[in-house]
Design a protein around this motif. Structure first.
Motif, PDB file in Angstrom:
ATOM      1  N   SER A  84       0.804  -1.217   0.000  1.00  0.00           N
ATOM      2  CA  SER A  84       0.000   0.000   0.000  1.00  0.00           C
ATOM      3  C   SER A  84       0.841   1.275   0.000  1.00  0.00           C
ATOM      4  CB  SER A  84      -0.928   0.017   1.214  1.00  0.00           C
ATOM      5  OG  SER A  84      -0.167   0.041   2.407  1.00  0.00           O
ATOM      6  N   ILE A  85       0.171   2.312  -0.467  1.00  0.00           N
ATOM      7  CA  ILE A  85       0.671   3.680  -0.427  1.00  0.00           C
ATOM      8  C   ILE A  85      -0.385   4.456   0.351  1.00  0.00           C
ATOM      9  CG2 ILE A  85       1.130   5.729  -1.836  1.00  0.00           C
ATOM     10  CD1 ILE A  85       2.229   3.845  -3.977  1.00  0.00           C
ATOM     11  N   LYS A  86       0.072   5.354   1.211  1.00  0.00           N
ATOM     12  CA  LYS A  86      -0.879   6.122   2.015  1.00  0.00           C
ATOM     13  C   LYS A  86      -0.924   7.572   1.543  1.00  0.00           C
ATOM     14  CE  LYS A  86      -0.981   3.294   6.082  1.00  0.00           C
ATOM     15  NZ  LYS A  86      -0.724   3.175   7.496  1.00  0.00           N
ATOM     16  N   PHE A  87      -2.139   8.104   1.565  1.00  0.00           N
ATOM     17  CA  PHE A  87      -2.381   9.511   1.238  1.00  0.00           C
ATOM     18  C   PHE A  87      -2.802  10.199   2.517  1.00  0.00           C
ATOM     19  CE2 PHE A  87      -4.574  13.268  -0.092  1.00  0.00           C
ATOM     20  CZ  PHE A  87      -4.006  13.636  -1.289  1.00  0.00           C
ATOM     21  N   ASP A  88      -2.009  11.178   2.944  1.00  0.00           N
ATOM     22  CA  ASP A  88      -2.295  11.940   4.158  1.00  0.00           C
ATOM     23  C   ASP A  88      -3.376  12.973   3.825  1.00  0.00           C
ATOM     24  OD1 ASP A  88      -2.328  13.593   6.387  1.00  0.00           O
ATOM     25  OD2 ASP A  88      -0.142  13.697   6.547  1.00  0.00           O
ATOM     26  N   MET A  89      -4.549  12.799   4.431  1.00  0.00           N
ATOM     27  CA  MET A  89      -5.678  13.691   4.148  1.00  0.00           C
ATOM     28  C   MET A  89      -5.517  15.054   4.834  1.00  0.00           C
ATOM     29  SD  MET A  89      -7.385  11.840   2.081  1.00  0.00           S
ATOM     30  CE  MET A  89      -8.989  12.601   1.941  1.00  0.00           C
ATOM     31  N   GLN A  90      -4.421  15.247   5.559  1.00  0.00           N
ATOM     32  CA  GLN A  90      -4.107  16.506   6.227  1.00  0.00           C
ATOM     33  C   GLN A  90      -5.095  16.851   7.344  1.00  0.00           C
ATOM     34  OE1 GLN A  90      -1.166  18.423   5.037  1.00  0.00           O
ATOM     35  NE2 GLN A  90      -0.934  16.386   4.199  1.00  0.00           N
ATOM     36  N   ASP A  91      -5.834  15.831   7.804  1.00  0.00           N
ATOM     37  CA  ASP A  91      -6.764  16.046   8.922  1.00  0.00           C
ATOM     38  C   ASP A  91      -6.570  14.973   9.997  1.00  0.00           C
ATOM     39  OD1 ASP A  91      -7.854  13.752   7.810  1.00  0.00           O
ATOM     40  OD2 ASP A  91      -9.788  14.652   7.316  1.00  0.00           O
ATOM     41  N   GLY A  92      -5.411  14.331   9.951  1.00  0.00           N
ATOM     42  CA  GLY A  92      -5.124  13.268  10.909  1.00  0.00           C
ATOM     43  C   GLY A  92      -5.508  11.884  10.421  1.00  0.00           C
ATOM     44  N   THR A  93      -6.130  11.813   9.231  1.00  0.00           N
ATOM     45  CA  THR A  93      -6.520  10.516   8.674  1.00  0.00           C
ATOM     46  C   THR A  93      -5.716  10.246   7.400  1.00  0.00           C
ATOM     47  OG1 THR A  93      -8.325  11.387   7.310  1.00  0.00           O
ATOM     48  CG2 THR A  93      -8.873  10.750   9.589  1.00  0.00           C
ATOM     49  N   PHE A  94      -5.680   8.968   7.034  1.00  0.00           N
ATOM     50  CA  PHE A  94      -4.952   8.545   5.845  1.00  0.00           C
ATOM     51  C   PHE A  94      -5.851   7.671   4.986  1.00  0.00           C
ATOM     52  CE2 PHE A  94      -1.848   9.519   9.004  1.00  0.00           C
ATOM     53  CZ  PHE A  94      -0.799  10.086   8.301  1.00  0.00           C
ATOM     54  N   GLU A  95      -5.751   7.832   3.672  1.00  0.00           N
ATOM     55  CA  GLU A  95      -6.429   6.929   2.749  1.00  0.00           C
ATOM     56  C   GLU A  95      -5.390   5.927   2.274  1.00  0.00           C
ATOM     57  OE1 GLU A  95      -8.480   6.951  -1.641  1.00  0.00           O
ATOM     58  OE2 GLU A  95      -8.743   8.722  -0.365  1.00  0.00           O
ATOM     59  N   GLU A  96      -5.710   4.656   2.381  1.00  0.00           N
ATOM     60  CA  GLU A  96      -4.785   3.619   1.941  1.00  0.00           C
ATOM     61  C   GLU A  96      -5.107   3.241   0.504  1.00  0.00           C
ATOM     62  OE1 GLU A  96      -4.091  -0.842   3.299  1.00  0.00           O
ATOM     63  OE2 GLU A  96      -3.428   0.630   4.801  1.00  0.00           O
TER      64      GLU A  96
END
Length: 158
Positions: free
Chosen positions: A54-66
């Motif tokens: 996986s690669i993670k996308f930092d949503m800049q709100d404390g959450t990540f989309e995998e």
């Protein structure tokens, strides 16, 4: 040069190409090594570099989309999910460097599509600039310029 955007049976494909005077290994590092990845797309990080990883996308709100890595061939192919879509990087060695191809497989065009396309366009330009050890004065200004062109391009295809 704008991405080539085509309608397909499954949706749409945007294809970007960049001729780079750098080895596939050097370019691959910018796609897969977190310290280099952060220099052109700070929200992305490789979590597990393998097919099925996986690669993670930092949503800049404390959450990540995998995002799941769906295809991986070292120094050649990196493909992963991007929401409902797929992003695929391909590297082809050439005599004086390599060809970098980015394909985004788009399920459906939305008002956000030109934003993503302009973003990828600028990201590829930034990778090229970093490899060449030069700067792009304002990524935001570059994005604005390309965004307007991608709005028109998407309108002609929709």
């Amino acid at each position: 040069m704008l991405a080539d955007i085509q309608k397909t049976d499954e949706g749409f494909t945007a294809r970007f190409e960049r001729q780079l005077k750098h080895s596939v290994e050097s370019v691959w590092a910018y796609l897969t090594e977190n310290e280099k990845l952060a220099t052109w797309f700070s929200e992305l990080s490789v979590d597990d570099l393998r097919e099925g990883g996986s690669i993670k996308f930092d949503m800049q709100d404390g959450t990540f989309e995998e995002m799941k890595i769906t295809a991986l061939q070292t120094y050649s192919v990196l493909e992963y999910t991007w929401g409902e879509d797929l992003v695929r990087f391909e590297l082809y060695p050439e005599a004086e460097g390599c060809l970098l191809v980015l394909k985004e497989y788009i399920t459906k065009l939305t008002s956000h599509t030109p934003r993503d396309l302009a973003g990828w366009h600028v990201c590829l330009d930034v990778i090229a600039a970093l490899l060449d050890e030069r700067e792009i004065p304002s990524r935001q200004e570059e994005w604005k310029k390309w965004y307007e062109q991608y709005v028109k391009a998407v309108e002609t295809i929709a």
